[in-house]
Write a protein that holds these residues in place. Structure first.
Motif, PDB file in Angstrom:
ATOM      1  N   GLU A   1      15.862   0.641  20.695  1.00 16.11           N
ATOM      2  CA  GLU A   1      15.572  -0.641  20.052  1.00 16.11           C
ATOM      3  C   GLU A   1      16.712  -1.627  20.265  1.00 16.11           C
ATOM      4  O   GLU A   1      16.488  -2.814  20.553  1.00 16.11           O
ATOM      5  CB  GLU A   1      15.337  -0.417  18.558  1.00 16.11           C
ATOM      6  CG  GLU A   1      15.017  -1.680  17.773  1.00 16.11           C
ATOM      7  CD  GLU A   1      14.807  -1.410  16.294  1.00 16.11           C
ATOM      8  OE1 GLU A   1      14.852  -2.389  15.512  1.00 16.11           O
ATOM      9  OE2 GLU A   1      14.601  -0.240  15.921  1.00 16.11           O
ATOM     10  N   ALA A   2      17.956  -1.139  20.149  1.00 16.31           N
ATOM     11  CA  ALA A   2      19.116  -2.019  20.311  1.00 16.31           C
ATOM     12  C   ALA A   2      19.237  -2.511  21.747  1.00 16.31           C
ATOM     13  O   ALA A   2      19.540  -3.689  21.986  1.00 16.31           O
ATOM     14  CB  ALA A   2      20.387  -1.273  19.897  1.00 16.31           C
TER      15      ALA A   2
ATOM     16  N   TYR B   1      16.551  -5.150  22.444  1.00 16.76           N
ATOM     17  CA  TYR B   1      16.871  -6.431  21.801  1.00 16.76           C
ATOM     18  C   TYR B   1      17.906  -7.197  22.615  1.00 16.76           C
ATOM     19  O   TYR B   1      17.764  -8.402  22.863  1.00 16.76           O
ATOM     20  CB  TYR B   1      17.383  -6.179  20.384  1.00 16.76           C
ATOM     21  CG  TYR B   1      17.825  -7.436  19.676  1.00 16.76           C
ATOM     22  CD1 TYR B   1      16.879  -8.283  19.082  1.00 16.76           C
ATOM     23  CD2 TYR B   1      19.170  -7.776  19.614  1.00 16.76           C
ATOM     24  CE1 TYR B   1      17.284  -9.446  18.439  1.00 16.76           C
ATOM     25  CE2 TYR B   1      19.576  -8.943  18.978  1.00 16.76           C
ATOM     26  CZ  TYR B   1      18.633  -9.768  18.390  1.00 16.76           C
ATOM     27  OH  TYR B   1      19.034 -10.917  17.765  1.00 16.76           O
ATOM     28  N   ARG B   2      18.955  -6.511  23.049  1.00 17.46           N
ATOM     29  CA  ARG B   2      20.011  -7.181  23.807  1.00 17.46           C
ATOM     30  C   ARG B   2      19.500  -7.652  25.171  1.00 17.46           C
ATOM     31  O   ARG B   2      19.808  -8.757  25.620  1.00 17.46           O
ATOM     32  CB  ARG B   2      21.211  -6.254  23.954  1.00 17.46           C
ATOM     33  CG  ARG B   2      22.024  -6.140  22.674  1.00 17.46           C
ATOM     34  CD  ARG B   2      22.746  -4.817  22.554  1.00 17.46           C
ATOM     35  NE  ARG B   2      23.566  -4.754  21.346  1.00 17.46           N
ATOM     36  CZ  ARG B   2      23.060  -4.565  20.119  1.00 17.46           C
ATOM     37  NH1 ARG B   2      21.751  -4.454  19.934  1.00 17.46           N
ATOM     38  NH2 ARG B   2      23.873  -4.492  19.074  1.00 17.46           N
TER      39      ARG B   2
ATOM     40  N   GLY C   1      16.463  -8.407  25.889  1.00 12.28           N
ATOM     41  CA  GLY C   1      15.587  -9.547  25.633  1.00 12.28           C
ATOM     42  C   GLY C   1      16.373 -10.831  25.432  1.00 12.28           C
ATOM     43  O   GLY C   1      15.972 -11.901  25.919  1.00 12.28           O
ATOM     44  N   HIS C   2      17.478 -10.728  24.712  1.00  8.87           N
ATOM     45  CA  HIS C   2      18.358 -11.876  24.497  1.00  8.87           C
ATOM     46  C   HIS C   2      18.894 -12.386  25.837  1.00  8.87           C
ATOM     47  O   HIS C   2      18.877 -13.600  26.108  1.00  8.87           O
ATOM     48  CB  HIS C   2      19.509 -11.447  23.578  1.00  8.87           C
ATOM     49  CG  HIS C   2      20.432 -12.548  23.163  1.00  8.87           C
ATOM     50  ND1 HIS C   2      21.499 -12.334  22.309  1.00  8.87           N
ATOM     51  CD2 HIS C   2      20.489 -13.871  23.481  1.00  8.87           C
ATOM     52  CE1 HIS C   2      22.145 -13.464  22.120  1.00  8.87           C
ATOM     53  NE2 HIS C   2      21.559 -14.413  22.820  1.00  8.87           N
TER      54      HIS C   2
ATOM     55  N   TYR D   1      23.980  -0.862  23.789  1.00 10.94           N
ATOM     56  CA  TYR D   1      23.970  -1.169  22.363  1.00 10.94           C
ATOM     57  C   TYR D   1      25.325  -1.624  21.838  1.00 10.94           C
ATOM     58  O   TYR D   1      25.412  -2.249  20.774  1.00 10.94           O
ATOM     59  CB  TYR D   1      23.480   0.041  21.563  1.00 10.94           C
ATOM     60  CG  TYR D   1      24.299   1.294  21.752  1.00 10.94           C
ATOM     61  CD1 TYR D   1      25.470   1.502  21.040  1.00 10.94           C
ATOM     62  CD2 TYR D   1      23.899   2.279  22.642  1.00 10.94           C
ATOM     63  CE1 TYR D   1      26.229   2.650  21.220  1.00 10.94           C
ATOM     64  CE2 TYR D   1      24.639   3.427  22.832  1.00 10.94           C
ATOM     65  CZ  TYR D   1      25.805   3.613  22.112  1.00 10.94           C
ATOM     66  OH  TYR D   1      26.550   4.758  22.290  1.00 10.94           O
TER      67      TYR D   1
END
Length: 392
Positions: free
Chosen positions: A290-291, A294-295, A297-298, A372
């Motif tokens: 998940e981490a 997210y990164r 995607g950013h 992460y």
């Protein structure tokens, strides 16, 4: 949720630079480094043989931890000195004869493709490419149309090296198994950033490395082999570890996946690999995945908003690898300009994924792969640096 500050405290290398190359060779956490250094010091005190004998249980535990990571028995796991060695040790053990077919993907990694072409030349088998669908993934419908009883093996790259694509492994495995073909999964770029459960993916073999998303040392790799295949296949290369010399003219293969190993190994590195796997298991694979997502995607969204920057990722599900180009700038120049700003990325060249990048007319791309331990401010610093480079 991961404790970002704790992860960064365990990663001293992330404080003086923005590190975005975990798809190449990641920064090991402190427990991995300490494990390896402690063993090297012990070797200096008592010699390599004695030091290794003292850690036999810990070396066995490395396979146990990998078994936990993949939801498989430890007896089905072999250790190697890298992902390519692991992949080829299985591939060269699969019997091939004239007329057999090997299927590879459009995004196949060069090492796999070269091995397939070599064996095809030697055995009379053929190598055929499964086309990609419009999203870039292996086209499962096209695969089903290619499959017949002559297909001996289907090679699947879980997450290709040159972009954020993730292939639909279980759908591919189900189709291949329907005609009796074996499925060999290159999980080099997925293990450590994505959940990789062998029972869920239902592959026959899986290869990977320690140095990438697992955050382990270089010179380490691993291979899973389906238990029934372990006793059916004989590796192309054996030694006194993978087999026993039983008489003047006979030998006996190891009864488990040990038959895919060689005796000589870097013991400190293997212990470091075990520490890396345990570190990941303690954090939780789902939390890490998940981490990373997210990164990435950013990073991906931020790059897409910079004029002159093109994100080249394909796929529906995306991995933590983000690839891009900057108009008018060679990717190597972009990498070097970022390095001058203490930002670490790498370049993925056409030669690594020849078929895919040729079809898209790409010579090379910049590759960013945030793990992460990368902070939001790290990502912002990276994006600001790319923005400045694109404007210069």
């Amino acid at each position: 949720m991961l404790d970002l500050q704790a992860a960064r405290r365990d990663t001293p290398g992330c404080f003086d630079r923005v590190f975005l190359d975990s798809a190449g060779s990641s920064l090991p956490p402190t427990p991995v480094l300490e494990t390896m250094l402690a063993h090297l010091r012990r070797e200096a005190e008592v010699g390599g043989y004695v030091a290794a004998d003292e850690r036999l249980d810990d070396l066995t535990a490395v396979k146990t931890s990998l078994g936990r990571l993949f939801d498989v028995p430890e007896t089905s796991v072999a250790l190697s000195d890298g992902a390519s060695r692991a992949w080829t040790s299985f591939f060269y053990a699969v019997p091939l004869r004239p007329g057999d077919r090997i299927l590879i993907s459009q995004a196949e990694y060069a090492a796999n493709a070269i091995a397939a072409l070599q064996r095809a030349r030697a055995t009379g088998a053929t190598v055929e490419v499964v086309p990609s669908d419009p999203s870039g993934r292996i086209d499962v419908e096209a695969l089903e149309g290619m499959l017949d009883e002559r297909v001996r093996l289907v090679s699947v790259v879980h997450a290709p090296t040159n972009g954020g694509l993730v292939n639909p492994v279980r759908e591919i495995a189900d189709a291949a198994h329907a005609v009796g073909a074996l499925v060999l999964l290159d999980a080099c770029q997925s293990v450590g950033q994505l959940p990789v459960s062998v029972p869920e993916l239902d592959v026959d073999a899986l290869s990977g490395t320690g140095r990438k998303w697992l955050r382990g040392p270089r010179g380490t790799g691993f291979l899973y082999v389906r238990p029934r295949l372990v006793t059916e296949l004989e590796p192309a290369v054996l030694d006194l570890h993978s087999a026993s010399w039983t008489s003047a003219d006979s030998y006996e293969l190891a009864p488990d996946a040990t038959r895919f190993e060689m005796w000589e190994a870097g013991v400190a590195a293997r212990l470091g690999l075990g520490a890396a796997v345990d570190y990941l298991l303690d954090l939780g694979v789902d939390a890490v995945s998940e981490a990373v997502a997210y990164r990435a995607g950013h990073v991906r969204d931020g790059l897409a908003g910079i004029d002159g920057v093109t994100v080249t990722d394909l796929g529906e599900q995306r991995s933590g690898i983000v690839s891009f180009t900057v108009d008018g700038r060679d990717p190597q120049e972009v990498r070097d300009a970022l390095a001058e700003r203490s930002v670490t990325v790498t370049v993925s060249n056409r030669s690594s994924t020849l078929l895919d990048m040729t079809s898209r007319d790409l010579q090379s791309v910049v590759r960013a792969s945030p793990h992460y331990f990368v902070s939001p401010s790290d990502v912002d610093r990276f994006l600001a640096s790319v923005h400045d480079i694109a404007r210069s």
